[in-house]
Structures are given as structure tokens and as C-alpha cells.
Design an enzyme around this catalytic site. Structure first.
Site, PDB file in Angstrom:
ATOM      1  CB  VAL A 180      29.831  52.063  20.121  1.00  0.00           C
ATOM      2  CG1 VAL A 180      29.633  50.682  19.499  1.00  0.00           C
ATOM      3  CG2 VAL A 180      30.798  52.873  19.277  1.00  0.00           C
ATOM      4  N   GLY A 215      12.702  58.341  17.919  1.00  0.00           N
ATOM      5  CA  GLY A 215      13.970  58.981  18.291  1.00  0.00           C
ATOM      6  C   GLY A 215      15.177  58.082  18.093  1.00  0.00           C
ATOM      7  CE  LYS A 271      26.155  53.821  16.542  1.00  0.00           C
ATOM      8  NZ  LYS A 271      24.757  53.500  16.281  1.00  0.00           N
TER       9      LYS A 271
HETATM   10  N1  HSE Z   1      20.891  56.480  14.892  1.00  0.00           N
HETATM   11  C1  HSE Z   1      21.631  55.636  15.748  1.00  0.00           C
HETATM   12  C2  HSE Z   1      21.119  54.217  15.600  1.00  0.00           C
HETATM   13  C3  HSE Z   1      21.477  56.110  17.156  1.00  0.00           C
HETATM   14  O1  HSE Z   1      20.019  54.049  15.085  1.00  0.00           O
HETATM   15  O2  HSE Z   1      21.802  53.276  15.982  1.00  0.00           O
HETATM   16  C4  HSE Z   1      22.392  55.471  18.143  1.00  0.00           C
HETATM   17  O3  HSE Z   1      23.751  55.704  17.845  1.00  0.00           O
END
Ligand code: HSE
Length: 353
Positions: free
Chosen positions: A156, A211, A229
Site C-alpha cells: 500500500v 512501470g 489496498k
Molecule cells: N499499480 C499500482 C499503482 C502499483 O499504480 O498504484 C503500486 O501498488
């Protein structure tokens, strides 16, 4: 103290973590008496590598930077793909870092890897949201039964230390509500659409390139990632696990530049908001887009940043803001958890003396 570490999964987070370890090795030893030896890596797509004397991180990182496979590390001893469950059981390692992609519906295969590692008496650090969202009470109990740690800081708010803040700085408070921006990808997309006039598709492609997005980005844009989360926060901080069906969920799919502009004309900004309310032990949770007045502190959180507002008894409101996604940012959370395990073990040893 030296820790032998094995990685299951070596995508963005794994690579970010290895980079930090490589760059900070000397400092970690001097400042924290912490040394990490990476003894094994097992990745479904990039291959497996077992080096009991410790992997040369410079050499490995340069392979990864050239998009080469992990098992190209030493062509003379090229390994066949190892089953992660066998590796977890047989490898001489103190900690398993479980860094595979999230499956929020089943938590697998990560949940099986974590159970196996804990039963084998190995500490587990994970950035995978599936097992933490679905099985946290079971896994933390298993860790305690086996006298090891199960740490989830990277699940989180990426590298922003929400759980250690709550456990240390905010302990003794009752959580009345939590409200925040918990998905970096969608916040980045909404910010790019507003600031750079990008279309939704262009902004998503940029988030993937950087990423931020999940392996399957529908998890981000449909709100599943923020929902996971919320489930983790409910379990870890409120000690109240929630089921997927208990959470109202909407994502940002279908939002257009026009909607963002119309909100701005009313001095508002659209954000994907995740929230939990605690009405005297009755917990409700939801994720969805909300148009917030520009004066709301959450409306000013831009890019891949995340933020969380705690409403606490007796402390009142506390807001934490920081990186919410990214290779090094989440890689840092893995290091943060390892250092927390290290501190606990050092303090345990000094009490036993
Ligand atoms: N894909 C997730 C986000 C990565 O963009 O928050 C981090 O948990």
C-alpha cells in the site's frame, strides 16, 4: 548481520529493490550493520538462478538492463526453470521476498509461496497485494506460529511507509475513517490528461512505460488495485478483514478529458478516492471517482503520488503523502521491511543477552 535472501518474481519491484541494495550496500553495512546476500531468484518469465555464495548484483543488474534472462548470468551453469515451491523449501535463505504480480481474485500463486515459506521458518516480505488483501489474518498467525515475520509495507502506497507509521508513530489511536488516493497509475493518468492534454489511452501507455501500472492494467483503471489496498488497510490497521463483495468499487474507465475540464470549471478536480468509515465498529468501504473542491488537500496530490488522510481518536487528522508506485519506490518498501525485521531481531537478541 548478514541475511540470505531469495526473490520469487523479479519484475519492476524486484529490479528496483536490487538496484537500491547494490547502490546502498556499503552504507547499509556501516549505518545499520545490515548485509544482504541474494542467494536465489526465480522468475516465471526470466528464468532461475541459485548462487549460494551470493549473486554479483552489478553483473545481474546489467543483464536485466539489457532485457536478458536471469539464467544468462552464468552460461556454463545455465539452470532449468526451478519450481518456486521447491526453491522456497530447499534454499538456505533467511528471507523470501515474494514479488510476483497480484491476482486479487485468488491471491495465487503468491499465497501458496508465502504459506510454504512461513511454514519453513523463513521471514516473508511481499509487495503482492493478493495474499495480503485476502488472507492477512491467516498469514500473520502462521508467521507468529513459526516465529518469523510477515511484512507487507510495499503493498500500500508503495515506498511511503503507511504501516510502520501507524504501528509506531500512531499506535494507541482508534481509526474513525481513512480516505485517500491509493492508486498511482490512475492518479498519474488523471494528472497527465489535465496537465498535458493527453487522451486516456496515451496517459495509460505512459504509466505502463514508467512501470506504475500492474501487469494487467485493468486492475488499476477499474479500481481493483485500490480496492485491494483498502482490504489490506482494513485487515492490518483496523483488524477488520473485508470481503471483495463488501466494497463498492468503480474505476476511472470511461472518464473523458471533457469531464476533467468541466470539474475544473467548477473549481473541482476528479480523483479516484478509496475510503473506509468506522461507525462504532461498523466498517464500510468504497472506491470510486469523486469530484473534490480544489481546496481539499487530496485534490492537490498529482502524478503517481498517493496520499492518505487518517481521522483518528484522539489525535484528529493526519495526512501522509508520498510515492504511490514505481520501480525504486516500491523496491524501497522491500528494503524498509527487511530493515524492520533486522531491527526486531537485533533488539530480541539484545534482550536475550
Ligand atoms: N499499480 C499500482 C499503482 C502499483 O499504480 O498504484 C503500486 O501498488
Amino acid at each position: 548481520m548478514e541475511y540470505k535472501i531469495a526473490l520469487i518474481g523479479c519484475g519492476n519491484v524486484g529490479e528496483g529493490f536490487l538496484q537500491i541494495l547494490y547502490e546502498k550496500a556499503g552504507w547499509l553495512k556501516n549505518q545499520h550493520n545490515f548485509e544482504a546476500k541474494i542467494v536465489a531468484i526465480c522468475d516465471k518469465f526470466k528464468g532461475s538462478l541459485i548462487v549460494p555464495e551470493g549473486i554479483d548484483l552489478k553483473k545481474l543488474l546489467s543483464l536485466l538492463a539489457r532485457q536478458q534472462r536471469i539464467d544468462d548470468y552464468d552460461p556454463t551453469t545455465k539452470m532449468v526453470q526451478v519450481d518456486p515451491l521447491d526453491m522456497i523449501e530447499n534454499i538456505e535463505a533467511d528471507v523470501i521476498c515474494e514479488l510476483t504480480p497480484t491476482d486479487i481474485k485468488t491471491g495465487e500463486p503468491a499465497a501458496s509461496y508465502i504459506r510454504k515459506a512461513l511454514r519453513c521458518g523463513k521471514h516473508v516480505v511481499t509487495s503482492n497485494k493478493g495474499p495480503a488483501a485476502l488472507f492477512y489474518p491467516e498469514l500473520i498467525k502462521l508467521a507468529r506460529q513459526n516465529h518469523v515475520f510477515f511484512k507487507v509495507e510495499g503493498t500500500v502506497m508503495s515506498g511511503t511507509p503507511v504501516f510502520s507509521l501507524f504501528e509506531n508513530g500512531l499506535s494507541g489511536n482508534t481509526v474513525l475513517s481513512l480516505k485517500g488516493i491509493l492508486n498511482g497509475t490512475t492518479n498519474f493518468i488523471l494528472s497527465q490528461m489535465e496537465e498535458k492534454n493527453l487522451s486516456y489511452e496515451e496517459a495509460l501507455a505512459e504509466a505502463q512505460k514508467l512501470g506504475y501500472a500492474e501487469t494487467d492494467p485493468t486492475a488499476d483503471v477499474e479500481g481493483f488495485d485500490a480496492m485491494a489496498k483498502i482490504m489490506i488497510l482494513a485487515s492490518v490497521i483496523l483488524d477488520h478483514p473485508l470481503r471483495i463483495e463488501e466494497i463498492e468499487r468503480r474505476g476511472i474507465v470511461g472518464l473523458k478529458l471533457e469531464d476533467i475540464r468541466q470539474a475544473l470549471q467548477k473549481n473541482e478536480r476528479i480523483k479516484l478516492i478509496a475510503e473506509i468509515e468506522n461507525h462504532r465498529g461498523q466498517i464500510t468501504a468504497r472506491v470510486g471517482p469523486k469530484s473534490l473542491p480544489l481546496t481539499d488537500p487530496l485534490a492537490r496530490v498529482m502524478g503517481a503520488q498517493n496520499a492518505l488522510v487518517f481521522n483518528l481518536d484522539p489525535l484528529g487528522q493526519i495526512m501522509i503523502q508520498g510515492p504511490g508506485a514505481g520501480k525504486k519506490e516500491t523496491g524501497y518498501a522491500i528494503l524498509n521491511d527487511l530493515l524492520a525485521i533486522h531491527r526486531n531481531l537485533v533488539s530480541l537478541q539484545s534482550h536475550l543477552k
